[in-house]
Design a protein around this motif. Structure first.
Motif, PDB file in Angstrom:
ATOM      1  N   THR A   1      -3.593  11.142   0.030  1.00 26.03           N
ATOM      2  CA  THR A   1      -4.385  10.915   1.236  1.00 26.03           C
ATOM      3  C   THR A   1      -3.990   9.558   1.822  1.00 26.03           C
ATOM      4  O   THR A   1      -3.024   8.940   1.378  1.00 26.03           O
ATOM      5  CB  THR A   1      -5.888  10.936   0.913  1.00 26.03           C
ATOM      6  OG1 THR A   1      -6.144  10.040  -0.189  1.00 26.03           O
ATOM      7  CG2 THR A   1      -6.347  12.325   0.523  1.00 26.03           C
ATOM      8  N   LEU A   2      -4.735   9.090   2.817  1.00 29.22           N
ATOM      9  CA  LEU A   2      -4.483   7.794   3.435  1.00 29.22           C
ATOM     10  C   LEU A   2      -4.391   6.716   2.359  1.00 29.22           C
ATOM     11  O   LEU A   2      -5.270   6.596   1.510  1.00 29.22           O
ATOM     12  CB  LEU A   2      -5.618   7.449   4.405  1.00 29.22           C
ATOM     13  CG  LEU A   2      -5.618   6.032   4.976  1.00 29.22           C
ATOM     14  CD1 LEU A   2      -4.468   5.847   5.962  1.00 29.22           C
ATOM     15  CD2 LEU A   2      -6.951   5.724   5.644  1.00 29.22           C
ATOM     16  N   MET A   3      -3.294   5.940   2.401  1.00 34.34           N
ATOM     17  CA  MET A   3      -3.076   4.930   1.377  1.00 34.34           C
ATOM     18  C   MET A   3      -3.210   3.519   1.933  1.00 34.34           C
ATOM     19  O   MET A   3      -3.045   3.289   3.122  1.00 34.34           O
ATOM     20  CB  MET A   3      -1.695   5.115   0.757  1.00 34.34           C
ATOM     21  CG  MET A   3      -1.598   6.311  -0.169  1.00 34.34           C
ATOM     22  SD  MET A   3       0.056   6.518  -0.872  1.00 34.34           S
ATOM     23  CE  MET A   3       0.912   7.305   0.498  1.00 34.34           C
TER      24      MET A   3
ATOM     25  N   LYS B   1       0.631  -0.915   8.631  1.00 30.86           N
ATOM     26  CA  LYS B   1      -0.211  -0.041   9.450  1.00 30.86           C
ATOM     27  C   LYS B   1      -1.568   0.120   8.778  1.00 30.86           C
ATOM     28  O   LYS B   1      -1.935  -0.610   7.886  1.00 30.86           O
ATOM     29  CB  LYS B   1       0.455   1.337   9.616  1.00 30.86           C
ATOM     30  CG  LYS B   1       1.876   1.304  10.142  1.00 30.86           C
ATOM     31  CD  LYS B   1       2.439   2.685  10.373  1.00 30.86           C
ATOM     32  CE  LYS B   1       2.583   3.511   9.127  1.00 30.86           C
ATOM     33  NZ  LYS B   1       3.553   2.938   8.182  1.00 30.86           N
ATOM     34  N   HIS B   2      -2.317   1.099   9.252  1.00 31.21           N
ATOM     35  CA  HIS B   2      -3.555   1.522   8.616  1.00 31.21           C
ATOM     36  C   HIS B   2      -4.459   0.343   8.235  1.00 31.21           C
ATOM     37  O   HIS B   2      -4.724  -0.526   9.045  1.00 31.21           O
ATOM     38  CB  HIS B   2      -3.240   2.402   7.400  1.00 31.21           C
ATOM     39  CG  HIS B   2      -2.397   3.593   7.734  1.00 31.21           C
ATOM     40  ND1 HIS B   2      -1.379   4.036   6.931  1.00 31.21           N
ATOM     41  CD2 HIS B   2      -2.390   4.412   8.817  1.00 31.21           C
ATOM     42  CE1 HIS B   2      -0.803   5.087   7.477  1.00 31.21           C
ATOM     43  NE2 HIS B   2      -1.390   5.327   8.621  1.00 31.21           N
ATOM     44  N   LEU B   3      -4.925   0.308   6.996  1.00 33.45           N
ATOM     45  CA  LEU B   3      -5.881  -0.717   6.606  1.00 33.45           C
ATOM     46  C   LEU B   3      -5.256  -2.107   6.622  1.00 33.45           C
ATOM     47  O   LEU B   3      -5.947  -3.096   6.878  1.00 33.45           O
ATOM     48  CB  LEU B   3      -6.452  -0.416   5.218  1.00 33.45           C
ATOM     49  CG  LEU B   3      -7.189   0.916   5.032  1.00 33.45           C
ATOM     50  CD1 LEU B   3      -7.962   0.917   3.719  1.00 33.45           C
ATOM     51  CD2 LEU B   3      -8.119   1.220   6.194  1.00 33.45           C
TER      52      LEU B   3
ATOM     53  N   LEU C   1      -6.625   6.011  -0.739  1.00 35.14           N
ATOM     54  CA  LEU C   1      -5.972   5.983  -2.044  1.00 35.14           C
ATOM     55  C   LEU C   1      -5.230   4.660  -2.211  1.00 35.14           C
ATOM     56  O   LEU C   1      -4.396   4.300  -1.372  1.00 35.14           O
ATOM     57  CB  LEU C   1      -4.993   7.157  -2.146  1.00 35.14           C
ATOM     58  CG  LEU C   1      -4.108   7.253  -3.390  1.00 35.14           C
ATOM     59  CD1 LEU C   1      -4.955   7.417  -4.652  1.00 35.14           C
ATOM     60  CD2 LEU C   1      -3.132   8.421  -3.237  1.00 35.14           C
ATOM     61  N   TYR C   2      -5.526   3.960  -3.276  1.00 31.81           N
ATOM     62  CA  TYR C   2      -4.864   2.683  -3.548  1.00 31.81           C
ATOM     63  C   TYR C   2      -3.414   2.936  -3.940  1.00 31.81           C
ATOM     64  O   TYR C   2      -3.116   3.738  -4.830  1.00 31.81           O
ATOM     65  CB  TYR C   2      -5.607   1.947  -4.657  1.00 31.81           C
ATOM     66  CG  TYR C   2      -5.083   0.574  -4.979  1.00 31.81           C
ATOM     67  CD1 TYR C   2      -4.590  -0.266  -3.990  1.00 31.81           C
ATOM     68  CD2 TYR C   2      -5.100   0.112  -6.290  1.00 31.81           C
ATOM     69  CE1 TYR C   2      -4.120  -1.535  -4.298  1.00 31.81           C
ATOM     70  CE2 TYR C   2      -4.650  -1.157  -6.614  1.00 31.81           C
ATOM     71  CZ  TYR C   2      -4.154  -1.973  -5.606  1.00 31.81           C
ATOM     72  OH  TYR C   2      -3.685  -3.229  -5.919  1.00 31.81           O
ATOM     73  N   GLU C   3      -2.532   2.230  -3.265  1.00 35.43           N
ATOM     74  CA  GLU C   3      -1.095   2.452  -3.428  1.00 35.43           C
ATOM     75  C   GLU C   3      -0.628   2.316  -4.874  1.00 35.43           C
ATOM     76  O   GLU C   3       0.177   3.109  -5.366  1.00 35.43           O
ATOM     77  CB  GLU C   3      -0.340   1.460  -2.547  1.00 35.43           C
ATOM     78  CG  GLU C   3       1.112   1.779  -2.345  1.00 35.43           C
ATOM     79  CD  GLU C   3       1.300   2.972  -1.446  1.00 35.43           C
ATOM     80  OE1 GLU C   3       2.047   3.869  -1.857  1.00 35.43           O
ATOM     81  OE2 GLU C   3       0.726   3.006  -0.348  1.00 35.43           O
ATOM     82  N   ARG C   4      -1.116   1.318  -5.577  1.00 42.98           N
ATOM     83  CA  ARG C   4      -0.676   1.115  -6.964  1.00 42.98           C
ATOM     84  C   ARG C   4      -1.110   2.265  -7.865  1.00 42.98           C
ATOM     85  O   ARG C   4      -0.392   2.642  -8.790  1.00 42.98           O
ATOM     86  CB  ARG C   4      -1.205  -0.220  -7.497  1.00 42.98           C
ATOM     87  CG  ARG C   4      -0.612  -1.427  -6.785  1.00 42.98           C
ATOM     88  CD  ARG C   4      -0.937  -2.714  -7.515  1.00 42.98           C
ATOM     89  NE  ARG C   4      -0.202  -2.813  -8.775  1.00 42.98           N
ATOM     90  CZ  ARG C   4      -0.443  -3.750  -9.695  1.00 42.98           C
ATOM     91  NH1 ARG C   4      -1.410  -4.641  -9.503  1.00 42.98           N
ATOM     92  NH2 ARG C   4       0.274  -3.793 -10.801  1.00 42.98           N
ATOM     93  N   ASP C   5      -2.294   2.820  -7.589  1.00 39.32           N
ATOM     94  CA  ASP C   5      -2.737   3.984  -8.358  1.00 39.32           C
ATOM     95  C   ASP C   5      -1.821   5.175  -8.091  1.00 39.32           C
ATOM     96  O   ASP C   5      -1.437   5.905  -9.014  1.00 39.32           O
ATOM     97  CB  ASP C   5      -4.176   4.345  -8.000  1.00 39.32           C
ATOM     98  CG  ASP C   5      -5.188   3.344  -8.553  1.00 39.32           C
ATOM     99  OD1 ASP C   5      -4.854   2.631  -9.514  1.00 39.32           O
ATOM    100  OD2 ASP C   5      -6.310   3.278  -8.011  1.00 39.32           O
ATOM    101  N   PHE C   6      -1.468   5.372  -6.823  1.00 40.14           N
ATOM    102  CA  PHE C   6      -0.569   6.476  -6.495  1.00 40.14           C
ATOM    103  C   PHE C   6       0.784   6.295  -7.157  1.00 40.14           C
ATOM    104  O   PHE C   6       1.378   7.251  -7.666  1.00 40.14           O
ATOM    105  CB  PHE C   6      -0.407   6.589  -4.980  1.00 40.14           C
ATOM    106  CG  PHE C   6       0.464   7.741  -4.554  1.00 40.14           C
ATOM    107  CD1 PHE C   6       0.176   9.032  -4.953  1.00 40.14           C
ATOM    108  CD2 PHE C   6       1.586   7.526  -3.760  1.00 40.14           C
ATOM    109  CE1 PHE C   6       0.980  10.103  -4.574  1.00 40.14           C
ATOM    110  CE2 PHE C   6       2.391   8.583  -3.370  1.00 40.14           C
ATOM    111  CZ  PHE C   6       2.090   9.874  -3.779  1.00 40.14           C
ATOM    112  N   CYS C   7       1.277   5.068  -7.184  1.00 39.64           N
ATOM    113  CA  CYS C   7       2.580   4.813  -7.807  1.00 39.64           C
ATOM    114  C   CYS C   7       2.549   5.086  -9.308  1.00 39.64           C
ATOM    115  O   CYS C   7       3.550   5.514  -9.887  1.00 39.64           O
ATOM    116  CB  CYS C   7       3.019   3.376  -7.526  1.00 39.64           C
ATOM    117  SG  CYS C   7       3.521   3.117  -5.804  1.00 39.64           S
TER     118      CYS C   7
END
Length: 316
Positions: free
Chosen positions: A156-158, A165-167, A193-199
């Motif tokens: 989702t939105l990260m 961009k974004h936040l 979604l926090y980028e580090r969690d997604f990574c």
């Protein structure tokens, strides 16, 4: 499931973007040492090289043929990150989300790369109907039908480090202006979604190589847009006044701004997506990937206040 050694060669396409920059930080933190980063954005690739001189960087446009395909030789995995997210013309989305992906898949096939991690988007299952959504659907379909062993992650939105961009843009804008506009009442539920969690999810997929799986990766905090803004304001200790503007006027102002900006930070289409009412249901990252997501307020503070990377902003 196959497993790869941490010294195995990993090729990242679109590596200088938001996900790629964060992914390289995470990969190195987990001990991966043989990374190849490909991107066409010279400035952002320069940032990557400056931060990580040990990573091989290749400046190349994936929508065009070239020697960049040689980098796929001997790779244990390709992580496909490249994407056109915003733009005024359909051709940009087609070129960078579809044409470039066809060339990457051909290179994977040519060099017999055994595995692909494809980064899709939650928009492929959303109610949105725009160039980004439609080309991301086509892109994912190309991967699924390619015959290449793969998995697909749909975030989702990260938000996180390096975000232009974004936040990230909202955070910087809020720090510069005494008044921050909110469309309508701002009660538009988001699942950032926090980028580090997604990574961390991506790294797990690289290492275990689940075949044919599609993972919907969703921020586990459901929070309204206006409360996201308030969380950022609190984390940064700002005194910005939050002002609500009627939705119709806000939409008109975005379209007016886009007439004078080649790369508007927030578009009318994104406003429409913001208020579309999507609710996504994702995997349990603890059960599937073995970790709990970072609490939202902590993730915001790390993203925009942590001295390591919070001051580094990519260009769009």
């Amino acid at each position: 499931m196959n497993k790869i050694d941490k010294r195995s060669k990993l090729v990242l396409t679109g590596a200088a973007g938001l996900v790629g920059q964060n992914l390289i930080v995470e990969l190195k933190a987990q001990g991966h040492t043989n990374l190849v980063a490909i991107d066409k954005h010279e400035y952002n690739l320069g940032i990557l090289h400056q931060l990580h001189p040990d990573v091989q960087v290749i400046h190349a446009d994936l929508a065009e043929g070239g020697r960049w395909t040689d980098a796929f030789a001997g790779a244990a995995c390709v992580v496909q990150l490249h994407a056109q997210i915003t733009g005024k013309h359909t051709e940009l989305f087609t070129r960078n989300n579809i044409d470039a992906t066809k060339r990457v898949l051909d290179a994977i096939d040519q060099h017999n790369v055994p595995y692909l991690v494809h980064i899709s988007s939650s928009v492929v299952v959303s109610v949105a109907d725009d160039d980004y959504t439609n080309t991301k659907k086509s892109q994912e379909r190309l991967v699924v039908e390619s015959g290449i062993p793969h998995c697909v992650l749909r975030p989702t939105l990260m938000f996180g480090w390096f975000d232009p961009k974004h936040l990230g843009w909202l955070s910087r804008f809020m720090a510069k202006t005494p008044v921050f506009p909110i469309p309508g009442d701002g009660r538009y539920m988001r699942q950032p979604l926090y980028e580090r969690d997604f990574c961390r999810c991506i790294v797990r997929c690289i290492e275990t190589q689940p075949e044919g799986h599609i993972y919907d990766v969703v921020g586990d905090t459901r929070i309204d847009y206006v409360d996201i803004i308030k969380t950022i304001k609190q984390a940064k200790g700002l005194r910005t006044l939050i002002v609500h503007i009627p939705y119709g006027l806000f939409h008109f102002l975005l379209r007016l701004y886009a007439m004078f900006s080649g790369k508007p930070p927030f578009t009318a289409d994104q406003l429409k997506a913001l208020t579309a009412g999507d609710e996504f249901h994702g995997i349990d990252t603890q059960k599937v990937f073995g970790f709990c997501q970072t609490p939202f307020a902590d993730a915001i503070k790390e993203s925009y206040c942590d001295p390591r990377y919070s001051s580094i902003v990519l260009r769009r």
